[in-house]
Design a protein around this motif. Structure first.
Motif, PDB file in Angstrom:
ATOM      1  N   ILE A 593      21.687   3.973   1.489  1.00 30.85           N
ATOM      2  CA  ILE A 593      20.540   3.526   0.916  1.00 30.85           C
ATOM      3  C   ILE A 593      20.157   4.019  -0.261  1.00 30.85           C
ATOM      4  O   ILE A 593      20.062   5.393  -0.382  1.00 30.85           O
ATOM      5  N   ASP A 594      19.982   3.243  -1.423  1.00 28.76           N
ATOM      6  CA  ASP A 594      19.765   3.844  -2.694  1.00 28.76           C
ATOM      7  C   ASP A 594      18.554   3.157  -3.335  1.00 28.76           C
ATOM      8  O   ASP A 594      17.826   3.897  -4.133  1.00 28.76           O
ATOM      9  N   ASN A 595      18.074   2.117  -2.951  1.00 29.53           N
ATOM     10  CA  ASN A 595      16.764   1.375  -3.362  1.00 29.53           C
ATOM     11  C   ASN A 595      15.962   1.007  -1.967  1.00 29.53           C
ATOM     12  O   ASN A 595      16.309   1.813  -0.937  1.00 29.53           O
ATOM     13  N   ALA A 596      14.949   0.172  -2.208  1.00 28.92           N
ATOM     14  CA  ALA A 596      14.391  -0.406  -1.083  1.00 28.92           C
ATOM     15  C   ALA A 596      15.239  -0.995   0.008  1.00 28.92           C
ATOM     16  O   ALA A 596      16.342  -1.734  -0.302  1.00 28.92           O
ATOM     17  N   PHE A 597      15.038  -0.570   1.293  1.00 27.88           N
ATOM     18  CA  PHE A 597      15.964  -1.248   2.144  1.00 27.88           C
ATOM     19  C   PHE A 597      15.174  -2.090   3.156  1.00 27.88           C
ATOM     20  O   PHE A 597      13.879  -1.582   3.826  1.00 27.88           O
ATOM     21  N   VAL A 598      15.788  -3.203   3.524  1.00 25.04           N
ATOM     22  CA  VAL A 598      14.923  -4.169   4.394  1.00 25.04           C
ATOM     23  C   VAL A 598      15.444  -4.110   5.748  1.00 25.04           C
ATOM     24  O   VAL A 598      16.774  -4.138   6.223  1.00 25.04           O
ATOM     25  N   LEU A 599      14.739  -3.566   6.659  1.00 27.20           N
ATOM     26  CA  LEU A 599      15.040  -3.547   8.244  1.00 27.20           C
ATOM     27  C   LEU A 599      14.374  -4.525   9.077  1.00 27.20           C
ATOM     28  O   LEU A 599      12.982  -4.798   8.803  1.00 27.20           O
ATOM     29  N   SER A 600      15.228  -5.741   9.279  1.00 21.11           N
ATOM     30  CA  SER A 600      14.730  -6.722  10.023  1.00 21.11           C
ATOM     31  C   SER A 600      14.960  -6.713  11.526  1.00 21.11           C
ATOM     32  O   SER A 600      16.002  -6.793  12.182  1.00 21.11           O
ATOM     33  N   ASN A 601      13.833  -7.308  12.190  1.00 21.32           N
ATOM     34  CA  ASN A 601      13.942  -7.230  13.692  1.00 21.32           C
ATOM     35  C   ASN A 601      13.554  -8.915  13.924  1.00 21.32           C
ATOM     36  O   ASN A 601      12.528  -9.436  13.613  1.00 21.32           O
ATOM     37  N   TYR A 602      14.564  -9.547  14.653  1.00 22.66           N
ATOM     38  CA  TYR A 602      14.245 -10.771  15.106  1.00 22.66           C
ATOM     39  C   TYR A 602      14.319 -10.889  16.859  1.00 22.66           C
ATOM     40  O   TYR A 602      15.025 -10.217  17.416  1.00 22.66           O
ATOM     41  N   PHE A 603      13.306 -11.907  17.201  1.00 25.77           N
ATOM     42  CA  PHE A 603      13.013 -11.957  18.623  1.00 25.77           C
ATOM     43  C   PHE A 603      13.071 -13.428  18.934  1.00 25.77           C
ATOM     44  O   PHE A 603      12.297 -14.335  18.010  1.00 25.77           O
TER      45      PHE A 603
END
Length: 616
Positions: A593-603
């Motif tokens: 992770i060097d910049n903004a990191f998108v953590l995505s959760n799908y249900f």
């Protein structure tokens, strides 16, 4: 022209991007690429041929094929799928010489429609990133490659384009496949019809006939096409002389090379070089496209799945999609401090039934304080022995003698109790949680609707996991709404925890209302709302170890009982297996992770996901 290097995650040998394409200059790479137009249209060029790809069209690029694409005046959404040859060659050694051709000028060919569904299912798995999605993506990709090898590894010429060769004759397709692959593999040598006759054990005159009838041109013309096509990469390198290129690809003279190059490309090699060298992909002329957001990608893939009639999409219950996005900085002020402490209530009966497993559970839950509930029928000597044993293990023990009576609410045995527990303790100030460890008493191993962590036989119920999650989330609460909570851990500032869950009031109501077990099961199964929760995280730079644990309507104690029709005759021996079946799905990986990191959760339906990020 430089070879474009395809970058892959260490544990995922495919790269998938869904984007709005503006322009991708001429380039080539060593890996297979699949282009799927999900919306709008795309102008595409491969070798000397131009194609207008419209919604639903798929195109396959093989190794070292020069190709480019750009938008028309209509907006588009496309999927670019790159497949690592170095990884999948271990299963399919012919990948480096593949000649996959999906494009067809015919309407609704079954093989094409089936392969589209396979690709859409791969996109669906990848974009939703459900549990173990990476291994599922690898399996799906292997199935796609096998189907490409079986149905799409031959082609023919139409007037202006290459197209998939259509035939119901498997023997003819096998022979044509061998001829095409042999020609590509040996095009720099002086191969002839006699060589092909020896390869296929057929008469050379018959070989000449089937090549003309199937591919659409004579074998000599086909050989010269292959040589010209393979010259394109070298031709886009201005430092290589045209005469050198002609010899490299197998032409006996530069004049022949120029003649056949002009036949296929409608210009001389020198004119082609002058036109396309300034256009090739480079630092000064990069590709231009905009990646779609997760919610947008899921929406367009769902739409295509619905249009295809694929059985991936259910038509039994309506689906509602909710999209949520949040920006979180690790240094932002905390909303409040979370400091949950679990104090389980245990009994002498628990010790008799669970024996040493009892202490394993207490350790797993991180317990330091215990209420030891004594019954008037308990043996005082055994109580004293049990009491001292708990103290020796470093636990603070308080003796009680409260009678235990529970209202029978079957929702407390189900996934619904996790939602109730989170909402009760993440939004309130009740940080001390007192809960009975185990259902008491003899009798059948059916759900009794008690607010306990374990069943009578010691199987972990959903409440066990809910309380374990809460005690791991002690720290600064940085972001929260009714479907998520994000915490910077107290015990280690390099650890961050994201909890997400998908539910509605009807599910939470199961924990306070009297329903039969079947009604509880039906209510949870009928909840079909989809939700995508994206957190854009600004974290300290570095390598992170990420773990994800997922719970859904299937992997839990209550569903195990439902699968056995809530029978009264479930033997005690079955319950150790329940702990395996009811354990959360898990996956782990490392990422930089060097910049903004998108953590995505799908249900899709009711569920809980716990994500932990630890900087290494």
């Amino acid at each position: 022209m430089r070879l474009e290097k395809c970058n892959y995650e260490s544990d995922l040998p495919i790269s998938i991007q869904i984007c709005n394409m503006e322009n991708y200059p001429p380039h080539y790479h060593q890996d297979i690429e699949i282009i799927y137009v999900l919306e709008g249209e795309l102008q595409f060029r491969n070798g000397p041929f131009d194609y207008l790809l419209v919604e639903g069209d798929v195109f396959t690029n093989n190794r070292c094929e020069v190709h480019s694409m750009h938008a028309t005046d209509k907006p588009n959404k496309i999927a670019m799928i790159k497949i690592s040859s170095s990884f999948f060659t271990r299963y399919y050694p012919n990948i480096p010489t593949s000649t996959y051709m999906f494009y067809s000028d015919k309407e609704k060919v079954f093989e094409q429609e089936h392969l589209k569904d396979m690709i859409l299912n791969l996109l669906d798995t990848h974009v939703k990133k459900t549990t173990n999605y990476k291994s599922k993506c690898i399996d799906a990709t292997r199935n796609i490659i096998e189907y490409l090898n079986e149905k799409f590894n031959v082609f023919g010429f139409t007037k202006d384009q290459l197209c998939k060769f259509e035939s119901n004759n498997p023997v003819l397709i096998r022979r044509l496949h061998d001829i095409i692959h042999y020609t590509y593999a040996n095009h720099t040598t002086n191969i002839s019809l006699d060589d092909l006759a020896e390869l296929t054990h057929l008469n050379s005159y018959y070989i000449s006939h089937i090549v003309k009838q199937t591919i659409g041109i004579s074998f000599t013309q086909f050989l010269y096409f292959v040589r010209v096509e393979w010259s394109e990469v070298n031709l886009l390198n201005p430092r290589i002389k045209v005469s050198t290129i002609a010899k490299r690809v197998g032409f006996s003279s530069t004049a022949y090379y120029r003649q056949y190059f002009q036949y296929w490309y409608k210009c001389t090699p020198e004119e082609y070089r002058a036109k396309y060298v300034p256009l090739i992909k480079s630092e000064k002329n990069p590709e231009v496209y905009t990646l779609c957001e997760t919610a947008e990608s899921i929406e367009v893939v769902n739409k295509m799945l619905g249009n295809s009639g694929s059985n991936t999409m259910s038509n039994i219950h309506p689906r509602y999609i909710i999209n949520k996005s949040f920006d979180v900085t690790c240094s932002q002020p905390a909303i409040r401090k979370l400091s949950h402490t679990l104090i389980p209530v245990v009994t002498l009966e628990d010790y008799h039934i669970l024996k040493g497993t009892l202490f394993s559970y207490l350790t797993d839950l991180g317990v330091t304080d215990i209420l030891l509930n004594c019954d008037e029928h308990d043996n005082p000597f055994e109580i004293n022995l049990f009491h001292n044993l708990l103290i020796q293990l470093g636990l603070k023990v308080t003796l009680t003698n409260d009678s235990v009576e529970h209202t029978q609410i079957y929702g407390l045995d189900s996934l619904a109790v996790m939602f109730k527990t989170f909402n009760q303790h993440l939004y309130g100030d009740n940080d001390v949680i007192v809960a009975h460890l185990r259902e008491q008493g003899p009798g059948p191993n059916t759900p009794i609707g008690a607010p306990t962590l374990l069943s009578r036989s010691g199987a972990r119920k959903p409440m066990y996991y809910a309380l374990k999650i809460l005690t791991t989330m002690n720290g600064d609460l940085l972001s929260q709404d009714e479907n998520h909570a994000f915490v910077r851990a107290d015990y280690n500032n390099d650890i961050f925890v994201l909890l997400t869950y998908n539910y509605d009031e009807s599910l939470e109501h199961l924990c306070t209302s009297s329903n039969t077990p079947y009604e509880v099961k039906s209510t949870i199964s009928d909840f079909k709302t989809e939700i995508i929760i994206d957190l854009t995280l600004t974290l300290p730079k570095g390598k992170y170890f990420i773990q994800k644990f997922s719970f859904d309507e299937f992997n839990n104690y209550f569903n195990c009982l439902a699968n056995m029709n809530f029978s009264d005759d479930i033997p005690n021996e079955s319950f150790p297996a329940f702990n395996n079946l009811a354990a959360p799905h898990s996956e782990l990986y490392e990422t930089q992770i060097d910049n903004a990191f998108v953590l995505s959760n799908y249900f899709s339906g009711a569920g809980v996901q716990l994500n932990t990020l630890q900087r290494l």
